[in-house]
Motif scaffolding. Structure first.
Motif, PDB file in Angstrom:
ATOM      1  N   LEU A   3       9.077  10.567 -50.115  1.00 47.68           N
ATOM      2  CA  LEU A   3       9.750  11.345 -51.154  1.00 47.68           C
ATOM      3  C   LEU A   3      10.062  12.712 -50.564  1.00 47.68           C
ATOM      4  O   LEU A   3       9.146  13.481 -50.253  1.00 47.68           O
ATOM      5  CB  LEU A   3       8.851  11.478 -52.383  1.00 47.68           C
ATOM      6  CG  LEU A   3       9.337  12.382 -53.508  1.00 47.68           C
ATOM      7  CD1 LEU A   3      10.698  11.944 -54.035  1.00 47.68           C
ATOM      8  CD2 LEU A   3       8.305  12.393 -54.632  1.00 47.68           C
ATOM      9  N   LEU A   4      11.351  12.992 -50.369  1.00 48.48           N
ATOM     10  CA  LEU A   4      11.778  14.237 -49.727  1.00 48.48           C
ATOM     11  C   LEU A   4      12.497  15.139 -50.717  1.00 48.48           C
ATOM     12  O   LEU A   4      13.402  14.688 -51.432  1.00 48.48           O
ATOM     13  CB  LEU A   4      12.753  13.933 -48.587  1.00 48.48           C
ATOM     14  CG  LEU A   4      12.208  13.660 -47.215  1.00 48.48           C
ATOM     15  CD1 LEU A   4      13.355  13.430 -46.232  1.00 48.48           C
ATOM     16  CD2 LEU A   4      11.317  14.762 -46.726  1.00 48.48           C
ATOM     17  N   HIS A   5      12.106  16.395 -50.719  1.00 49.15           N
ATOM     18  CA  HIS A   5      12.740  17.408 -51.558  1.00 49.15           C
ATOM     19  C   HIS A   5      13.366  18.457 -50.644  1.00 49.15           C
ATOM     20  O   HIS A   5      12.695  18.981 -49.762  1.00 49.15           O
ATOM     21  CB  HIS A   5      11.712  18.113 -52.444  1.00 49.15           C
ATOM     22  CG  HIS A   5      10.857  17.204 -53.252  1.00 49.15           C
ATOM     23  ND1 HIS A   5      11.312  16.585 -54.394  1.00 49.15           N
ATOM     24  CD2 HIS A   5       9.563  16.821 -53.102  1.00 49.15           C
ATOM     25  CE1 HIS A   5      10.320  15.866 -54.920  1.00 49.15           C
ATOM     26  NE2 HIS A   5       9.264  15.992 -54.144  1.00 49.15           N
ATOM     27  N   GLY A   6      14.627  18.767 -50.887  1.00 48.77           N
ATOM     28  CA  GLY A   6      15.336  19.733 -50.071  1.00 48.77           C
ATOM     29  C   GLY A   6      15.159  21.169 -50.519  1.00 48.77           C
ATOM     30  O   GLY A   6      14.231  21.508 -51.258  1.00 48.77           O
ATOM     31  N   PRO A   7      16.089  22.024 -50.073  1.00 49.62           N
ATOM     32  CA  PRO A   7      15.947  23.459 -50.264  1.00 49.62           C
ATOM     33  C   PRO A   7      15.895  23.876 -51.726  1.00 49.62           C
ATOM     34  O   PRO A   7      16.579  23.308 -52.576  1.00 49.62           O
ATOM     35  CB  PRO A   7      17.195  24.044 -49.571  1.00 49.62           C
ATOM     36  CG  PRO A   7      18.152  22.918 -49.469  1.00 49.62           C
ATOM     37  CD  PRO A   7      17.341  21.671 -49.385  1.00 49.62           C
ATOM     38  N   ASN A   8      15.060  24.855 -51.957  1.00 45.11           N
ATOM     39  CA  ASN A   8      14.859  25.512 -53.244  1.00 45.11           C
ATOM     40  C   ASN A   8      14.121  24.668 -54.278  1.00 45.11           C
ATOM     41  O   ASN A   8      13.811  25.157 -55.355  1.00 45.11           O
ATOM     42  CB  ASN A   8      16.184  26.020 -53.833  1.00 45.11           C
ATOM     43  CG  ASN A   8      16.814  27.058 -52.956  1.00 45.11           C
ATOM     44  OD1 ASN A   8      16.152  27.982 -52.505  1.00 45.11           O
ATOM     45  ND2 ASN A   8      18.097  26.906 -52.667  1.00 45.11           N
ATOM     46  N   LEU A   9      13.818  23.435 -53.954  1.00 45.39           N
ATOM     47  CA  LEU A   9      13.079  22.614 -54.915  1.00 45.39           C
ATOM     48  C   LEU A   9      11.624  23.052 -55.031  1.00 45.39           C
ATOM     49  O   LEU A   9      10.956  22.716 -56.005  1.00 45.39           O
ATOM     50  CB  LEU A   9      13.219  21.129 -54.582  1.00 45.39           C
ATOM     51  CG  LEU A   9      14.642  20.640 -54.895  1.00 45.39           C
ATOM     52  CD1 LEU A   9      14.923  19.319 -54.227  1.00 45.39           C
ATOM     53  CD2 LEU A   9      14.854  20.553 -56.392  1.00 45.39           C
ATOM     54  N   ASP A  10      11.152  23.841 -54.076  1.00 42.21           N
ATOM     55  CA  ASP A  10       9.823  24.435 -54.210  1.00 42.21           C
ATOM     56  C   ASP A  10       9.794  25.455 -55.349  1.00 42.21           C
ATOM     57  O   ASP A  10       8.722  25.872 -55.788  1.00 42.21           O
ATOM     58  CB  ASP A  10       9.372  25.074 -52.897  1.00 42.21           C
ATOM     59  CG  ASP A  10      10.349  26.104 -52.362  1.00 42.21           C
ATOM     60  OD1 ASP A  10      11.575  25.921 -52.491  1.00 42.21           O
ATOM     61  OD2 ASP A  10       9.883  27.105 -51.786  1.00 42.21           O
TER      62      ASP A  10
END
Length: 140
Positions: A3-10
């Motif tokens: 499960l990969l989350h890209g930029p700004n999803l933090d």
């Protein structure tokens, strides 16, 4: 599955809650791992704001994971490199977007990822991740 989350999803839960909701990325990942157990999937969740880190994870997925669920964030609309890495995945690839990208700004309407994805889920909020996991479970 990866499960990969890209930029700004933090920044989930803090960034534009009217668009992305108030659930945090930690909440999303916890729920995904719990659902994964229920579905018989081991979920390895990762987030990065750096394109190369995401690509390295996708390369790892070629041999170490049966599927990839990815929310590429803004890289959806800009990264041919992420698209090319995902095209090399032999298994299932699901593209997820929390918001309905097609109802937003014009530049968000194009995805480099969609043509190489097995499925695309957009506009279902963070429930889209649950839907993606359930789809993956039927495929592997």
């Amino acid at each position: 599955m990866l499960l990969l989350h890209g930029p700004n999803l933090d920044l989930l839960g803090r960034r534009e809650p009217d668009v992305y909701g108030t659930e945090t990325l930690a909440d999303v990942d916890r729920r995904a791992r719990e659902l994964g157990v229920e579905l018989g999937l081991e979920v390895d969740a990762r987030q990065s704001n750096h394109e190369g880190v995401l690509i390295d994870a996708i390369h790892e997925a070629m041999t170490d994971f049966g599927a990839v669920v990815i929310n590429p964030g803004a890289y959806t609309h800009t990264s041919v490199a992420i698209r090319d890495a995902l095209a090399a995945i032999p298994g299932t690839v699901v593209e997820v977007h929390i918001s309905n990208v097609h109802a937003r700004e014009e530049f968000r309407h194009h995805s480099y990822v969609s043509p190489v994805a097995t499925a695309v889920i957009a506009g279902a909020g963070t429930l889209g991740y649950d839907l993606a996991l359930r789809f993956v479970a039927t495929r592997i």
